[in-house]
Design a protein around this motif. Structure first.
Motif, PDB file in Angstrom:
ATOM      1  N   LYS A  62      25.432  19.015  80.244  1.00 17.12           N
ATOM      2  CA  LYS A  62      26.246  19.670  79.221  1.00 17.12           C
ATOM      3  C   LYS A  62      27.698  19.228  79.310  1.00 17.12           C
ATOM      4  O   LYS A  62      28.325  18.904  78.293  1.00 17.12           O
ATOM      5  CB  LYS A  62      26.153  21.184  79.334  1.00 17.12           C
ATOM      6  N   THR A  63      28.251  19.175  80.511  1.00 18.92           N
ATOM      7  CA  THR A  63      29.644  18.753  80.677  1.00 18.92           C
ATOM      8  C   THR A  63      29.804  17.293  80.277  1.00 18.92           C
ATOM      9  O   THR A  63      30.795  16.928  79.627  1.00 18.92           O
ATOM     10  CB  THR A  63      30.107  18.974  82.134  1.00 18.92           C
ATOM     11  N   ALA A  64      28.841  16.443  80.618  1.00 18.86           N
ATOM     12  CA  ALA A  64      28.907  15.030  80.235  1.00 18.86           C
ATOM     13  C   ALA A  64      28.933  14.895  78.716  1.00 18.86           C
ATOM     14  O   ALA A  64      29.746  14.147  78.157  1.00 18.86           O
ATOM     15  CB  ALA A  64      27.727  14.260  80.823  1.00 18.86           C
ATOM     16  N   VAL A  65      28.061  15.637  78.020  1.00 20.27           N
ATOM     17  CA  VAL A  65      28.030  15.594  76.552  1.00 20.27           C
ATOM     18  C   VAL A  65      29.351  16.091  75.983  1.00 20.27           C
ATOM     19  O   VAL A  65      29.925  15.472  75.074  1.00 20.27           O
ATOM     20  CB  VAL A  65      26.841  16.414  76.003  1.00 20.27           C
ATOM     21  N   ASP A  66      29.864  17.188  76.510  1.00 15.81           N
ATOM     22  CA  ASP A  66      31.141  17.735  76.030  1.00 15.81           C
ATOM     23  C   ASP A  66      32.280  16.732  76.207  1.00 15.81           C
ATOM     24  O   ASP A  66      33.110  16.557  75.309  1.00 15.81           O
ATOM     25  CB  ASP A  66      31.489  19.036  76.760  1.00 15.81           C
ATOM     26  N   GLU A  67      32.309  16.053  77.353  1.00 15.51           N
ATOM     27  CA  GLU A  67      33.379  15.080  77.599  1.00 15.51           C
ATOM     28  C   GLU A  67      33.238  13.848  76.714  1.00 15.51           C
ATOM     29  O   GLU A  67      34.230  13.288  76.269  1.00 15.51           O
ATOM     30  CB  GLU A  67      33.439  14.716  79.082  1.00 15.51           C
ATOM     31  N   MET A  68      32.003  13.418  76.452  1.00 10.62           N
ATOM     32  CA  MET A  68      31.809  12.301  75.520  1.00 10.62           C
ATOM     33  C   MET A  68      32.346  12.683  74.145  1.00 10.62           C
ATOM     34  O   MET A  68      33.091  11.912  73.524  1.00 10.62           O
ATOM     35  CB  MET A  68      30.326  11.941  75.417  1.00 10.62           C
ATOM     36  N   ARG A  69      31.964  13.855  73.674  1.00  8.28           N
ATOM     37  CA  ARG A  69      32.395  14.306  72.340  1.00  8.28           C
ATOM     38  C   ARG A  69      33.911  14.416  72.251  1.00  8.28           C
ATOM     39  O   ARG A  69      34.485  14.131  71.202  1.00  8.28           O
ATOM     40  CB  ARG A  69      31.713  15.624  71.998  1.00  8.28           C
ATOM     41  N   ALA A  70      34.548  14.809  73.333  1.00 10.93           N
ATOM     42  CA  ALA A  70      36.017  14.915  73.340  1.00 10.93           C
ATOM     43  C   ALA A  70      36.679  13.555  73.170  1.00 10.93           C
ATOM     44  O   ALA A  70      37.861  13.469  72.821  1.00 10.93           O
ATOM     45  CB  ALA A  70      36.478  15.576  74.641  1.00 10.93           C
ATOM     46  N   HIS A  71      35.932  12.476  73.417  1.00 11.72           N
ATOM     47  CA  HIS A  71      36.455  11.107  73.276  1.00 11.72           C
ATOM     48  C   HIS A  71      35.815  10.372  72.095  1.00 11.72           C
ATOM     49  O   HIS A  71      35.693   9.147  72.107  1.00 11.72           O
ATOM     50  CB  HIS A  71      36.231  10.329  74.577  1.00 11.72           C
ATOM     51  N   SER A  72      35.390  11.143  71.078  1.00 10.30           N
ATOM     52  CA  SER A  72      34.785  10.586  69.853  1.00 10.30           C
ATOM     53  C   SER A  72      33.540   9.746  70.138  1.00 10.30           C
ATOM     54  O   SER A  72      33.315   8.710  69.517  1.00 10.30           O
ATOM     55  CB  SER A  72      35.809   9.762  69.064  1.00 10.30           C
ATOM     56  N   LEU A  73      32.755  10.191  71.105  1.00 12.94           N
ATOM     57  CA  LEU A  73      31.489   9.559  71.440  1.00 12.94           C
ATOM     58  C   LEU A  73      30.386  10.592  71.300  1.00 12.94           C
ATOM     59  O   LEU A  73      30.646  11.795  71.395  1.00 12.94           O
ATOM     60  CB  LEU A  73      31.493   9.037  72.875  1.00 12.94           C
ATOM     61  N   ASN A 119      25.800   7.662  88.445  1.00 11.04           N
ATOM     62  CA  ASN A 119      25.055   7.512  87.203  1.00 11.04           C
ATOM     63  C   ASN A 119      25.958   7.096  86.059  1.00 11.04           C
ATOM     64  O   ASN A 119      27.125   7.469  85.986  1.00 11.04           O
ATOM     65  CB  ASN A 119      24.370   8.830  86.833  1.00 11.04           C
ATOM     66  N   LEU A 120      25.394   6.279  85.173  1.00  5.62           N
ATOM     67  CA  LEU A 120      26.092   5.840  83.969  1.00  5.62           C
ATOM     68  C   LEU A 120      25.406   6.476  82.769  1.00  5.62           C
ATOM     69  O   LEU A 120      24.219   6.789  82.823  1.00  5.62           O
ATOM     70  CB  LEU A 120      26.035   4.326  83.845  1.00  5.62           C
ATOM     71  N   PHE A 121      26.145   6.659  81.693  1.00  6.95           N
ATOM     72  CA  PHE A 121      25.635   7.319  80.509  1.00  6.95           C
ATOM     73  C   PHE A 121      25.865   6.423  79.304  1.00  6.95           C
ATOM     74  O   PHE A 121      26.940   5.855  79.157  1.00  6.95           O
ATOM     75  CB  PHE A 121      26.355   8.672  80.309  1.00  6.95           C
ATOM     76  N   LEU A 122      24.846   6.318  78.449  1.00  7.34           N
ATOM     77  CA  LEU A 122      24.967   5.523  77.241  1.00  7.34           C
ATOM     78  C   LEU A 122      25.429   6.426  76.109  1.00  7.34           C
ATOM     79  O   LEU A 122      24.827   7.474  75.851  1.00  7.34           O
ATOM     80  CB  LEU A 122      23.628   4.874  76.890  1.00  7.34           C
ATOM     81  N   ALA A 123      26.512   6.007  75.457  1.00  3.38           N
ATOM     82  CA  ALA A 123      27.077   6.771  74.344  1.00  3.38           C
ATOM     83  C   ALA A 123      27.275   5.855  73.147  1.00  3.38           C
ATOM     84  O   ALA A 123      27.308   4.627  73.284  1.00  3.38           O
ATOM     85  CB  ALA A 123      28.406   7.394  74.766  1.00  3.38           C
ATOM     86  N   VAL A 124      27.410   6.480  71.990  1.00  2.00           N
ATOM     87  CA  VAL A 124      27.632   5.769  70.741  1.00  2.00           C
ATOM     88  C   VAL A 124      28.976   6.224  70.179  1.00  2.00           C
ATOM     89  O   VAL A 124      29.256   7.424  70.135  1.00  2.00           O
ATOM     90  CB  VAL A 124      26.491   6.038  69.738  1.00  2.00           C
ATOM     91  N   ARG A 125      29.780   5.261  69.783  1.00  2.23           N
ATOM     92  CA  ARG A 125      31.093   5.588  69.228  1.00  2.23           C
ATOM     93  C   ARG A 125      30.907   6.149  67.820  1.00  2.23           C
ATOM     94  O   ARG A 125      30.197   5.582  67.010  1.00  2.23           O
ATOM     95  CB  ARG A 125      31.982   4.333  69.201  1.00  2.23           C
ATOM     96  N   ASN A 126      31.551   7.292  67.568  1.00  2.00           N
ATOM     97  CA  ASN A 126      31.489   7.921  66.227  1.00  2.00           C
ATOM     98  C   ASN A 126      32.329   7.160  65.228  1.00  2.00           C
ATOM     99  O   ASN A 126      33.274   6.541  65.508  1.00  2.00           O
ATOM    100  CB  ASN A 126      31.971   9.368  66.290  1.00  2.00           C
TER     101      ASN A 126
END
Length: 177
Positions: free
Chosen positions: A87-98, A170-177
């Motif tokens: 949950k924290t990883a998702v929240d931090e990604m979203r905070a960076h437009s990911l 661990n690394l996480f794959l994200a997509v730029r918004n």
């Protein structure tokens, strides 16, 4: 403290080298253009990754296709360099437009890595890449897809628990918004 910052710099250089050797181009950890073709079947998307092992629970029923399109996405490998919950990883990604990558984006990324591994005779990546954008209930627990390298250099597509804490490596794959 000096030793800690030196080891952090060495870890960053090793990560950049690993990403460069495993399909990351210049070793940068962001803005990689990957074609996602979700008009294909799950089986075809999985086959494109040339995995040595695939978790049997990764099915079209458990992980339905999010859209029937062919598109280019800007993908980013995110390292938090600390233990972190999903949950924290998702929240931090979203905070960076990911946004976290879903299964078909994870599969497209795995296929791009597989192509580079074959073209340049490279081994599989030496890390886990976690895709938090889509999960499935398996045996009563919530799981997310991961790409991993196992014993003997085996390359796999697996599942790990959503709940709990991811290690600092661990690394996480994200997509730029």
């Amino acid at each position: 403290m000096r030793n800690r910052s030196i080891s952090g710099a060495i870890a960053a250089l090793l990560l950049a080298f690993t990403l460069g050797a495993c399909g990351g181009g210049s070793g940068k950890t962001e803005n990689r253009q990957i074609t996602v073709d979700s008009t294909q079947s799950h089986e075809k998307m999985i086959a494109a990754g040339h995995y040595d092992w695939v978790n049997d629970a990764i099915t079209a029923t458990a992980f339905p296709v999010q859209g029937k399109t062919k598109r280019v996405e800007t993908m980013v490998i995110v390292s938090f360099n600390r233990s972190i919950s999903s949950k924290t990883a998702v929240d931090e990604m979203r905070a960076h437009s990911l946004r976290p990558a879903n299964l078909e984006e994870c599969l497209a990324y795995g296929a791009a890595l597989a192509k580079n591994r074959r073209d340049f005779d490279l081994g599989p990546p030496t890390y886990w890449t976690v895709c938090l954008g889509q999960s499935a209930q398996v045996g009563g627990d919530r799981y997310v897809p991961i790409l991993w390298r196992g014993v003997g250099g085996r390359w796999g597509l697996g599942l790990r628990y959503w709940d709990g804490v991811w290690g600092s490596g661990n690394l996480f794959l994200a997509v730029r918004n």
